[in-house]
Enzyme design. Structure first.
Site, PDB file in Angstrom:
ATOM      1  CB  CYS A 132      -0.923  -0.004   1.215  1.00 29.02           C
ATOM      2  SG  CYS A 132      -2.176   1.293   1.155  1.00 29.02           S
ATOM      3  CG  PHE A 274      25.465  15.573 -17.982  1.00 29.02           C
ATOM      4  CD1 PHE A 274      24.565  15.988 -18.937  1.00 29.02           C
ATOM      5  CD2 PHE A 274      25.083  15.584 -16.646  1.00 29.02           C
ATOM      6  CE1 PHE A 274      23.299  16.424 -18.580  1.00 29.02           C
ATOM      7  CE2 PHE A 274      23.824  16.021 -16.279  1.00 29.02           C
ATOM      8  CZ  PHE A 274      22.920  16.436 -17.246  1.00 29.02           C
ATOM      9  CG  ASP A 278      38.126  16.518 -22.575  1.00 31.32           C
ATOM     10  OD1 ASP A 278      38.465  15.330 -22.351  1.00 31.32           O
ATOM     11  OD2 ASP A 278      38.836  17.495 -22.265  1.00 31.32           O
TER      12      ASP A 278
END
Length: 295
Positions: A132, A274, A278
């Site tokens: 629940c 990300f 570089d």
């Protein structure tokens, strides 16, 4: 049913702030970052004639909080549980959830008395729960309960320069992506950056399942010395699947969600996001990434 609201406003629970280690070239620095929140939404359904209503959990889906009623209604329609607006009486946050903090993670769709959903045929498609209410912490606890081990507190150690190179190496091996431009990929690399295995699929979860399935059939599990790169963002489900396979380092071209970071931290995984141009961020267990200059 509440009146339609075209607003794109999302509540504060839709995002989260975390401290990350930002990597630029070979330098690393602590910084603040904003993550899109990821929380499970339990969708319950009420159906049957008046006086004989039944309620049951239909699905748990991972989502960013906000527009939950629209999400539930669209889910019911696209999955064939309702055929029109007339089949749906309304959607509400479930009032009988035990914990207050979980209440907005459980909705109940009330179908019209005449609607007769074919619920059994849908069971194979969705993860259902008899609990629940759900929340991020209970989702991670469920992974623990499924005997998913915490990753070893040891190697591999991966140079930051290797992480920088992974997207280009993955893209070069994506034959189907070059043709369609619309496929996700999951790729396993050695700590030195050697491509070990790559699979593509329209769904990033499917691509990862294919990689893990191939490793399973080749009796290569657990993958304690592999680095995983996924296209797109890093979700809770991807972290969960990678942990099950024993993968200690998960890198993503896109952003991780808040729940993905929490799960990675909890299970001892190094999670990077990300990974492009570089640079990349390390969101958990940065000790596996080496050759960094602290600042």
């Amino acid at each position: 049913m509440p009146a339609m609201n075209a607003s794109v406003f999302l509540p504060p629970t839709s995002y989260d702030y975390v401290t990350v280690h930002k990597v630029q070239g070979s330098a690393i620095a602590a910084a603040s970052d904003v993550l899109a929140a990821e929380e499970p939404l339990e969708i319950r359904v009420g159906y049957g004639p008046a006086g004989q209503r039944e309620h049951r959990t239909l699905s748990i889906t991972m989502r960013t909080p906000g527009h939950d009623f629209e999400l539930a209604a669209g889910f019911l329609l696209t999955e064939g549980l309702i055929a029109s607006r007339q089949d749906l009486q309304g959607v509400l946050y479930c009032p009988d959830v035990a914990k207050e903090e979980e209440r907005e993670n459980v909705v109940r769709a009330e179908l019209a008395p005449a609607a007769a959903p074919e619920l059994p045929r849908l069971e194979r498609h969705f993860y259902t729960s008899s609990s629940c209410g759900v929340c991020g912490k209970t989702s991670i606890a469920a992974v623990h309960a499924a005997a998913c081990p915490v990753l070893p507190a040891e190697g591999p150690h991966v140079a930051a320069a290797v992480i920088h190179q992974l997207p280009e190496r993955q893209r070069a091996a994506q034959a189907l992506f070059e043709q369609t431009g619309g496929l996700h990929a999951a790729a396993l690399f050695s700590p030195e950056g050697e491509l070990l295995l790559l699979r593509e699929d329209v769904g990033r979860h499917n691509a990862l399942d294919k990689v893990i399935g191939a490793a399973l059939l080749q009796e290569q599990l657990p993958l304690h010395h592999a680095v995983l790169l996924v296209s797109g963002r890093a979700s809770f489900e991807l972290v969960q699947k990678a942990v099950v396979a024993g993968i200690p380092v998960l890198a993503a071209v896109g952003a991780p969600s808040s729940l993905a970071v929490s799960a990675a931290q909890d299970f001892g995984m190094t999670l990077c996001g990300f990974v492009r141009q570089d640079r990349f961020n390390i969101y958990s267990h940065p000790w596996r990434i080496t050759a960094l200059t602290q600042s």
